[in-house]
Design an enzyme around this catalytic site. Structure first.
Site, mmCIF file in Angstrom:
data_model
loop_
_atom_site.group_PDB
_atom_site.id
_atom_site.type_symbol
_atom_site.label_atom_id
_atom_site.label_comp_id
_atom_site.label_asym_id
_atom_site.label_seq_id
_atom_site.Cartn_x
_atom_site.Cartn_y
_atom_site.Cartn_z
ATOM 1 N N CYS A 139 -2.231 -16.912 -5.096
ATOM 2 C CA CYS A 139 -2.359 -16.114 -3.877
ATOM 3 C C CYS A 139 -1.096 -16.232 -3.036
ATOM 4 C CB CYS A 139 -3.578 -16.566 -3.092
ATOM 5 S SG CYS A 139 -3.696 -15.747 -1.498
ATOM 6 N N CYS A 142 -1.660 -16.413 0.768
ATOM 7 C CA CYS A 142 -2.158 -17.701 1.275
ATOM 8 C C CYS A 142 -1.030 -18.739 1.309
ATOM 9 C CB CYS A 142 -3.261 -18.270 0.387
ATOM 10 S SG CYS A 142 -4.404 -17.056 -0.223
ATOM 11 N N ASP A 143 -0.218 -18.768 0.271
ATOM 12 C CA ASP A 143 0.681 -19.914 0.088
ATOM 13 C C ASP A 143 2.167 -19.578 0.150
ATOM 14 O OD1 ASP A 143 -1.642 -21.412 -0.406
ATOM 15 O OD2 ASP A 143 -1.660 -20.795 -2.489
#
Ligand code: NAP
Length: 312
Positions: A139, A142-143
């Protein structure tokens, strides 16, 4: 006793809920786990972990995936859908009323709409789990930020790999796209965009054998799929963008699934069990778009409403 229980809270689930609640069916919708971490499926579905959505009609300037999902959720609730942030753990579709459990709690319904979607696929390497959240991710949204000033490898040759890759170049100093073939599944526009990005290097005909490091990812071991040569390649992060798997574990033995594990549709959105309908990515390995998921969510609610009229 509910008229209809909807399982899943992506575009399919919420669109089914909008239509079912406007048809006065007062649906109960199980959203899943809002705090689930990949690879487990997350409430709101895959749009919760995507970057800007540019191809959902009605948003000429694009829309953030989580914003789109919040709007769909609000719309479903506005017409009376009851949403529970719970994960369905067991179902029994062998007879009516259909039974759905969340742990020990039993819910019963005259009809069911399955809309549990799909989730990112992983390579299946033990090192992938070892370094999960320590350099391995599926992701980018997200990261990605954690890779500011670092070098990243993205694995895959589809639209996800191109989209995630482009997004990650906002943070990374260098991005290497690793793909096992020379041909791409990605659409031309997405592929060209990444090709024109000066931060991107390409490693084609390469398979990831291993991810290695110490407390964090330090590199990947690559095998050339043509020559068999094995080389180590230094990187700070590995993003997997190699496709998806349907979230159908809880439905095994309850409705017919195809060889890839997707819910089989008999006619329109009808599954092998009369009164159980499916929509969105859980029954679609072909299109897998937010807009097609929303479309089949609408179809499932209409099919369900008509079926309930005949089978009250
Ligand atoms: P995909 O199109 O199925 O592509 C998966 C890629 O991963 C393929 O290149 C495949 O290689 C590779 N792969 C699969 N298993 C692998 C393994 N074990 N090891 C190495 N490589 C592996 O999946 P996707 O990119 O996630 O896209 C899914 C759907 O969502 C598509 O319909 C796509 O158009 C859509 N999508 C659209 C957008 C957008 O329009 N904004 C963005 C993202 C996704 P092979 O080609 O060799 O099989």
């Amino acid at each position: 006793m509910r008229n209809v229980i909807i399982i899943g809270s992506g575009p399919a689930g919420f669109t089914a809920a909008i239509y079912a609640s406007r048809a006065n069916l007062q649906p109960l919708l199980f959203e899943g786990d809002a705090y689930a971490k990949a690879p487990e499926p997350q409430a709101g579905g895959q749009l919760m972990i995507t970057t800007e959505v540019e191809n959902y009609p009605g948003f000429p300037d694009g829309v953030e995936g989580p914003d789109l999902m919040e709007k769909m959720r609000a719309q479903a609730k506005r017409f009376g859908t009851e949403c529970l942030e719970e994960v369905v753990t067991k179902v029994d579709f062998s007879k009516r009323p259909f039974r759905v459990w969340v742990g020990e709690t039993l819910h019963e319904a005259k009809a069911i709409i399955i809309a549990t979607g799909a989730r990112a696929r992983y390579l299946g390497l033990p090192s992938e789990l070892k370094f999960y959240n320590r350099g391995v991710s599926a992701c980018a949204t997200c990261d990605g930020f954690a890779f500011k000033g670092k070098e990243i490898v993205v694995v895959g040759g589809g639209d996800s790999a191109m989209e995630e890759g482009n997004y990650l170049t906002k943070f990374a100093t260098k991005l290497t796209l690793v793909h096992r073939r020379e041909e791409f599944r990605a659409s031309k526009i997405m592929l060209d965009r990444l090709r024109q990005n000066p931060k991107v290097a390409w490693k084609l005909n390469k398979e990831v054998l291993e991810i290695f490091g110490d407390d964090r990812v330090r590199g990947v071991r690559l095998k050339d799929t043509k020559t068999g040569a094995v080389t180590d390649y230094k990187t700070d992060g590995v993003f997997l963008a190699i496709g998806h798997e349907p979230n159908t574990k809880v439905f095994q033995g309850q409705v017919a699934l195809d060889e890839k594990g997707y819910v089989k549709l008999e006619k329109h959105t009808h599954t092998s069990v009369e009164g159980v309908f499916a929509s969105g990515d859980v029954s679609d390995s072909r299109y897998r778009q937010a807009v097609t998921a929303a479309g089949t969510g609408c179809a499932a609610a209409i099919d369900c409403e008509r079926w309930l009229e005949e089978h009250p």
